[in-house]
Design a protein around this motif. Structure first.
Motif, mmCIF file in Angstrom:
data_model
loop_
_atom_site.group_PDB
_atom_site.id
_atom_site.type_symbol
_atom_site.label_atom_id
_atom_site.label_comp_id
_atom_site.label_asym_id
_atom_site.label_seq_id
_atom_site.Cartn_x
_atom_site.Cartn_y
_atom_site.Cartn_z
ATOM 1 N N GLU A 1 0.779 -1.079 0.008
ATOM 2 C CA GLU A 1 0.127 0.072 -0.003
ATOM 3 C C GLU A 1 0.815 1.397 0.258
ATOM 4 O OE1 GLU A 1 -0.457 -2.517 1.899
ATOM 5 O OE2 GLU A 1 -2.615 -3.301 1.716
ATOM 6 N N ASN A 2 2.126 1.327 0.759
ATOM 7 C CA ASN A 2 2.907 2.472 0.530
ATOM 8 C C ASN A 2 3.974 2.651 -0.545
ATOM 9 O OD1 ASN A 2 1.665 3.265 3.008
ATOM 10 N ND2 ASN A 2 2.652 1.843 4.387
ATOM 11 N N THR A 3 3.788 1.661 -1.437
ATOM 12 C CA THR A 3 4.897 1.629 -2.643
ATOM 13 C C THR A 3 3.963 2.269 -3.669
ATOM 14 O OG1 THR A 3 5.834 -0.299 -1.528
ATOM 15 C CG2 THR A 3 6.613 0.244 -3.897
ATOM 16 N N THR A 4 4.813 3.263 -4.234
ATOM 17 C CA THR A 4 4.328 3.779 -5.634
ATOM 18 C C THR A 4 5.247 3.345 -6.688
ATOM 19 O OG1 THR A 4 3.582 5.680 -4.568
ATOM 20 C CG2 THR A 4 3.910 5.882 -6.921
ATOM 21 N N ILE A 5 4.428 2.684 -7.787
ATOM 22 C CA ILE A 5 5.210 2.146 -8.908
ATOM 23 C C ILE A 5 4.896 3.148 -10.067
ATOM 24 C CG2 ILE A 5 5.427 0.447 -10.729
ATOM 25 C CD1 ILE A 5 4.858 -1.637 -8.574
ATOM 26 N N GLY A 6 5.900 3.831 -10.850
ATOM 27 C CA GLY A 6 5.797 4.441 -11.998
ATOM 28 C C GLY A 6 5.929 3.867 -13.232
ATOM 29 N N PHE A 7 5.118 4.077 -14.103
ATOM 30 C CA PHE A 7 5.027 3.658 -15.596
ATOM 31 C C PHE A 7 5.680 4.627 -16.595
ATOM 32 C CE2 PHE A 7 2.935 -0.106 -13.729
ATOM 33 C CZ PHE A 7 3.305 -1.375 -14.716
ATOM 34 N N GLY B 1 0.390 12.573 -22.448
ATOM 35 C CA GLY B 1 -0.137 12.941 -21.199
ATOM 36 C C GLY B 1 -1.534 12.755 -20.773
ATOM 37 N N LYS B 2 -2.161 11.605 -21.659
ATOM 38 C CA LYS B 2 -3.474 11.238 -21.653
ATOM 39 C C LYS B 2 -3.797 10.585 -20.601
ATOM 40 C CE LYS B 2 -7.267 9.738 -24.694
ATOM 41 N NZ LYS B 2 -7.589 9.131 -25.796
ATOM 42 N N GLU B 3 -4.666 10.941 -19.780
ATOM 43 C CA GLU B 3 -5.127 10.263 -18.594
ATOM 44 C C GLU B 3 -5.891 8.943 -19.018
ATOM 45 O OE1 GLU B 3 -8.019 10.338 -14.584
ATOM 46 O OE2 GLU B 3 -6.542 12.108 -15.174
ATOM 47 N N LYS B 4 -5.475 7.599 -18.256
ATOM 48 C CA LYS B 4 -6.258 6.600 -18.609
ATOM 49 C C LYS B 4 -6.754 5.799 -17.264
ATOM 50 C CE LYS B 4 -3.640 5.460 -22.838
ATOM 51 N NZ LYS B 4 -2.748 4.280 -23.529
ATOM 52 N N ASN B 5 -8.064 5.305 -17.181
ATOM 53 C CA ASN B 5 -8.443 4.645 -16.068
ATOM 54 C C ASN B 5 -7.993 5.513 -14.641
ATOM 55 O OD1 ASN B 5 -9.757 3.043 -17.659
ATOM 56 N ND2 ASN B 5 -8.261 1.554 -17.805
ATOM 57 N N GLY B 6 -8.310 6.444 -14.700
ATOM 58 C CA GLY B 6 -8.062 7.435 -13.591
ATOM 59 C C GLY B 6 -6.543 7.387 -12.782
ATOM 60 N N THR B 7 -5.530 6.808 -13.774
ATOM 61 C CA THR B 7 -4.271 6.727 -13.173
ATOM 62 C C THR B 7 -3.636 8.355 -13.297
ATOM 63 O OG1 THR B 7 -3.964 4.576 -13.960
ATOM 64 C CG2 THR B 7 -1.794 6.016 -13.809
ATOM 65 N N GLN B 8 -2.814 8.520 -12.307
ATOM 66 C CA GLN B 8 -2.298 10.139 -12.341
ATOM 67 C C GLN B 8 -1.018 9.958 -13.357
ATOM 68 O OE1 GLN B 8 -0.507 11.078 -8.558
ATOM 69 N NE2 GLN B 8 0.266 13.253 -9.144
ATOM 70 N N MET B 9 -1.140 10.804 -14.197
ATOM 71 C CA MET B 9 -0.169 11.022 -15.241
ATOM 72 C C MET B 9 0.724 12.228 -14.919
ATOM 73 S SD MET B 9 -1.059 8.772 -17.404
ATOM 74 C CE MET B 9 0.112 8.868 -18.527
ATOM 75 N N LEU B 10 2.085 12.066 -14.838
ATOM 76 C CA LEU B 10 3.019 12.939 -14.339
ATOM 77 C C LEU B 10 3.543 13.700 -15.497
ATOM 78 C CD1 LEU B 10 4.728 11.079 -11.365
ATOM 79 C CD2 LEU B 10 2.906 12.852 -11.317
ATOM 80 N N PRO B 11 4.107 14.892 -15.634
ATOM 81 C CA PRO B 11 4.624 15.735 -16.623
ATOM 82 C C PRO B 11 5.753 15.166 -17.371
ATOM 83 C CG PRO B 11 4.858 16.856 -14.708
ATOM 84 C CD PRO B 11 4.321 15.738 -14.379
#
Length: 308
Positions: A19-25, A53-63
């Motif tokens: 829960e406290n780990t963030t994975i960035g694609f 930068g298009k958002e997909k399925n509510g995933t936060q997109m970073l710049p």
């Protein structure tokens, strides 16, 4: 270094919730999106970067890739080719500008062996951990977490990455040092592409010889010599619909990488070279359709020749 097969049990005890780990694609196409959903289900937080930068399925997109590297604990690369990977790595806003010491970077892209070795060298230089982990499978396997993960790099890095690989895949095969998994992936995709070309040639002969179309396609989907994967492709061709599970542009790119690498090592593989040419031709009209469109192109050529 000998190849090792690392099996995943795929039961509840084998799924690690973080829960406290963030994975960035970096790269968030069809395959990445489905892998990310399985990681979300396991409790990981997912962020992503794509050039659009298009958002997909509510995933936060970073710049930028740099921002993603700064905010994520673990980075997964899933880009289409060497060029796209280098664009994400270098420059003021690239991943390398934001990567942290000991950060884990997993590269699931299908890139050239030389590119995989470059990433490993960069990891040593910058002090992060890099694992190449190209995957075998298409969108159906990505959706169900049944990909085959081909791993290359340091074994200790594989052990760090294994809980993640166990979620997105059903089996991890350790191929050896950096570059080994990239080469193994080219073998797998070369067999896929060459086999499809052989099937397409068989369809071309069968139709030219007057075999009834439905009999031909139904037979090929029943016999043991055709793999389940290629039976899916035959079904697409039978229905004349090619939804993109594995687009022709990517298969053609992989075949080109294979032929180039084979030339460097002196491997004799005329059937795969022929398939490379066939898929390159199909790519001109069917780039974004599934690579099974090659069968449809063969059928179209038969129909055109019979009209003359």
């Amino acid at each position: 270094m000998a190849a090792k097969h690392l099996h995943s049990s795929k039961n509840n005890e084998g799924i690690i919730s973080m829960e406290n780990t963030t994975i960035g694609f970096i790269g968030y196409g069809a395959m990445a999106e489905k892998m990310a959903q399985n990681l979300k289900n396991a409790g990981y937080t997912i962020v992503a970067y794509t050039p659009s930068g298009k958002e997909k399925n509510g995933t936060q997109m970073l710049p930028t890739p740099r921002t993603l590297a700064e905010e994520a604990d673990i980075i997964i690369l899933c880009v289409p080719n060497d060029e796209a990977e280098n664009q994400s790595l270098y420059g003021e806003h690239g991943l390398l500008a934001g990567v942290k010491p000991n950060q884990l970077v997993i590269d699931t892209s299908t890139v050239s062996p030389e590119q995989a070795e470059r990433l490993s060298a960069l990891a040593q230089e910058k002090g992060f951990d890099a694992l190449e982990a190209p995957m075998s499978g298409s969108t159906p396997e990505a959706e169900t977490g049944n990909l085959i993960m081909l791993a290359g790099g340091k074994e200790k890095t594989l052990l760090r990455a294994q809980p993640i690989l166990d979620i997105i895949g059903k089996l991890t095969i350790y191929a050896g040092d950096s570059g080994a998994a990239a080469r193994l992936k080219l073998v797998v995709n070369g067999v896929m592409g060459a086999t499809l070309n052989v099937i397409a040639e068989g369809v071309s002969y069968g139709l030219s010889a007057g075999i009834e179309r439905e009999v031909l396609f139904n037979t090929l989907q029943e016999v043991a010599v055709v793999s389940p994967h290629h039976k899916r492709k035959l079904k697409m061709a039978q229905e004349r619909k090619f939804p993109s599970q594995f687009p022709t542009r990517l298969m053609s790119k992989d075949m080109g990488l294979l032929v180039s690498s084979a030339r460097k090592v002196g491997a004799f593989m005329p059937a795969m070279a022929m398939a490379d040419q066939a898929l390159a031709l199909s790519n001109r009209r069917h780039a974004n359709e599934d690579y099974a469109a090659l069968i449809g192109a063969m059928e179209h050529s038969v129909a055109n020749s019979s009209d003359k």
